[in-house]
Design a protein around this motif. Structure first.
Motif, short mmCIF file in Angstrom:
data_model
loop_
_atom_site.label_atom_id
_atom_site.label_comp_id
_atom_site.label_asym_id
_atom_site.label_seq_id
_atom_site.Cartn_x
_atom_site.Cartn_y
_atom_site.Cartn_z
N SER A 57 0.81 -1.22 0.00
CA SER A 57 0.00 0.00 0.00
C SER A 57 0.84 1.27 0.00
O SER A 57 0.51 2.24 -0.67
CB SER A 57 -0.95 0.00 1.20
OG SER A 57 -0.21 -0.05 2.41
N LYS A 82 -5.40 -3.63 -5.90
CA LYS A 82 -5.55 -3.06 -7.24
C LYS A 82 -4.75 -1.78 -7.40
O LYS A 82 -4.32 -1.17 -6.42
CB LYS A 82 -7.02 -2.80 -7.54
CG LYS A 82 -7.72 -1.84 -6.60
CD LYS A 82 -9.20 -1.72 -6.97
CE LYS A 82 -9.95 -0.77 -6.05
NZ LYS A 82 -11.39 -0.66 -6.42
N ASP A 83 -4.54 -1.39 -8.65
CA ASP A 83 -3.81 -0.15 -8.93
C ASP A 83 -4.67 0.79 -9.76
O ASP A 83 -5.81 0.48 -10.12
CB ASP A 83 -2.48 -0.45 -9.62
CG ASP A 83 -2.65 -1.13 -10.97
OD1 ASP A 83 -3.78 -1.13 -11.51
OD2 ASP A 83 -1.66 -1.65 -11.51
N GLU A 84 -4.10 1.95 -10.10
CA GLU A 84 -4.84 2.97 -10.85
C GLU A 84 -5.09 2.58 -12.30
O GLU A 84 -5.92 3.18 -12.98
CB GLU A 84 -4.08 4.30 -10.78
CG GLU A 84 -3.97 4.86 -9.37
CD GLU A 84 -3.18 6.15 -9.33
OE1 GLU A 84 -2.57 6.51 -10.36
OE2 GLU A 84 -3.17 6.82 -8.27
N LYS A 85 -4.33 1.59 -12.79
CA LYS A 85 -4.47 1.18 -14.18
C LYS A 85 -5.61 0.18 -14.38
O LYS A 85 -5.89 -0.22 -15.52
CB LYS A 85 -3.16 0.55 -14.67
CG LYS A 85 -1.98 1.52 -14.64
CD LYS A 85 -0.71 0.83 -15.11
CE LYS A 85 0.48 1.77 -15.06
NZ LYS A 85 1.73 1.09 -15.51
N PHE A 119 1.97 -7.23 -10.82
CA PHE A 119 1.83 -5.82 -11.17
C PHE A 119 3.01 -5.30 -11.99
O PHE A 119 3.19 -4.10 -12.16
CB PHE A 119 1.68 -4.97 -9.90
CG PHE A 119 0.31 -5.06 -9.28
CD1 PHE A 119 -0.76 -4.36 -9.83
CD2 PHE A 119 0.09 -5.84 -8.16
CE1 PHE A 119 -2.02 -4.43 -9.26
CE2 PHE A 119 -1.17 -5.91 -7.58
CZ PHE A 119 -2.24 -5.21 -8.14
N GLY A 134 2.27 1.56 -3.96
CA GLY A 134 1.18 2.47 -4.29
C GLY A 134 -0.10 1.76 -4.70
O GLY A 134 -0.86 2.27 -5.51
N LYS A 135 -0.35 0.59 -4.10
CA LYS A 135 -1.56 -0.16 -4.44
C LYS A 135 -2.65 0.08 -3.40
O LYS A 135 -2.38 0.39 -2.25
CB LYS A 135 -1.26 -1.66 -4.55
CG LYS A 135 -0.06 -2.00 -5.42
CD LYS A 135 -0.16 -1.43 -6.82
CE LYS A 135 1.10 -1.73 -7.62
NZ LYS A 135 1.12 -1.04 -8.92
N GLU A 136 -3.89 -0.10 -3.81
CA GLU A 136 -5.02 0.01 -2.91
C GLU A 136 -5.37 -1.38 -2.42
O GLU A 136 -5.46 -2.32 -3.20
CB GLU A 136 -6.22 0.63 -3.62
CG GLU A 136 -7.44 0.80 -2.73
CD GLU A 136 -8.61 1.40 -3.46
OE1 GLU A 136 -9.69 1.50 -2.87
OE2 GLU A 136 -8.45 1.75 -4.66
N ASN A 158 -5.73 -2.88 -12.86
CA ASN A 158 -5.32 -4.23 -12.51
C ASN A 158 -5.80 -4.54 -11.09
O ASN A 158 -5.67 -3.72 -10.18
CB ASN A 158 -3.80 -4.36 -12.56
CG ASN A 158 -3.25 -4.10 -13.94
OD1 ASN A 158 -3.68 -4.71 -14.92
ND2 ASN A 158 -2.30 -3.18 -14.05
N GLU A 159 -6.35 -5.73 -10.89
CA GLU A 159 -6.87 -6.10 -9.58
C GLU A 159 -6.74 -7.60 -9.37
O GLU A 159 -7.05 -8.40 -10.25
CB GLU A 159 -8.33 -5.67 -9.41
CG GLU A 159 -8.88 -5.96 -8.02
CD GLU A 159 -10.25 -5.33 -7.82
OE1 GLU A 159 -10.79 -5.46 -6.69
OE2 GLU A 159 -10.79 -4.72 -8.77
#
Length: 346
Positions: A56, A75-78, A126, A60-62, A80-81
């Protein structure tokens, strides 16, 4: 209900070579620096376990935790989850228009109320590169690895470790390597350190010195019922003596007749008390955090109701401790309190 959070208290696992041992001093390098962690990495099934905050805060992942399903989504901003179930052998790619499973070398798990997942699988999923520096025992994530900075980090660590050595001979209070250990390991370590003879106070054990320091720290934090005792922590002990008691890990929490059905304490507790009678007794129990602080709680001196009701009350109190920082007391302050000991650490 899903709860979304930055996982400061969760952990993940990283696949590394089989020669890594459980007591290795492993560090993680990412984006030009060594990652700081409140929990020391450790080995599980030949995999290095490190805090999930790596994902996190550094990748920088959620991260989303679903307590009902016992699952973690990352998941990320792109877009991908990925999703993992606790105990599962696969990580699911649930990105848009994607339906595939990735087999894991180590399953997601929960240990000491922390969630662990395999970092290598997640980092590589990722698109991050993961390497291993066997000479310096460093997990390398990404590009631009700088061995010189690793040397600087090691030197800084040794300097900091030297600086926190306690003049009272209680260096173990600051042993951050213990932070990521199991409750059993922590309790065994506490017990072993407390039973050792004090290097500073002849004729006393570390546990007695530590107990006196905790008593003074408690007063400094203003936690005693009597305001005068907070101002003068020697007041009660001078009149009635200072008592030190130990509740070992595994002892019963309540008065169930059937011991096997009762809840047990997970940590060793050091208890302190002083006062003229039960009605006027000042007391608290605590355990170490190994960062120069301790968590404490006050159990009732008398209980009302049935054993199940008592257990419920005790469990609630133990689950909500307060934290206090050990003060920097000098030798004369501790000696003054040691002379008042009524019951000793044993």
């Amino acid at each position: 209900m899903k709860k979304k959070f930055i996982l400061g208290a969760s952990i993940l696992a990283l696949a590394l070579p089989t020669f890594v041992t459980a007591n290795s001093n492993i560090r993680i390098w990412m984006k030009g620096e060594v990652i700081k962690s409140d929990v020391a990495p450790y080995i599980y099934q030949e995999r290095t376990m490190v805090p999930l905050r790596v994902i996190s805060e550094n990748l920088g992942k959620e991260v989303i935790w679903d307590g009902d399903k016992r699952s973690v989504n990352i998941k990320d901003e792109k877009g991908n989850e990925f999703s993992l179930l606790i105990g599962g052998k696969f990580m699911e790619d649930i990105s848009a228009n994607v339906d595939r499973k990735i087999e894991l070398d180590a399953p997601a798990l929960i240990k000491d109320d922390r969630t662990f997942v395999p970092l290598r699988a997640i980092a590589e999923a990722f698109g991050e590169r993961v390497d291993w520096d066997k000479d310096k025992r460093v997990v390398v994530i990404g590009e631009g690895y700088d061995t010189n900075k690793i040397k600087e980090e090691k030197t800084r660590y040794l300097q900091e470790k030297k600086e926190v050595l306690d003049p009272l001979g209680l260096d173990y209070l600051y042993n951050k390597d213990m932070a990521g250990k199991s409750d059993e390991e922590k309790s065994n370590y506490e017990k072993r350190m407390r039973e050792m003879p004090s290097k500073v106070f002849k004729g006393y054990k570390n546990g007695e010195v530590e107990g006196c320091l905790a008593w003074l720290s408690f007063a400094k934090a203003g936690q005693f019922f009597e305001s005068e005792l907070n101002k003068n922590p020697y007041l009660n002990p001078r009149k009635d003596g200072l008592g030190i008691g130990v509740t070992e890990r595994g002892e019963s929490m309540s008065g169930f007749d059937d011991y096997e059905k009762d809840e047990k304490f997970k940590r060793e507790l050091l208890g302190l008390n002083s006062g003229p009678c039960m009605a006027g007794l000042e007391h608290f129990d605590y355990y170490l955090n190994f960062d120069g602080t301790f968590n404490y709680f006050m159990l009732p001196l008398h209980y009302q109701g049935t054993a199940p009701e008592m257990l419920k009350e005790v469990k609630n109190i133990v689950a909500h401790p307060k934290k206090i920082k050990f003060i920097k007391a000098d030798k004369s302050e501790i000696e003054k309190l040691l002379k008042t000991l009524d019951t000793h650490y044993d």
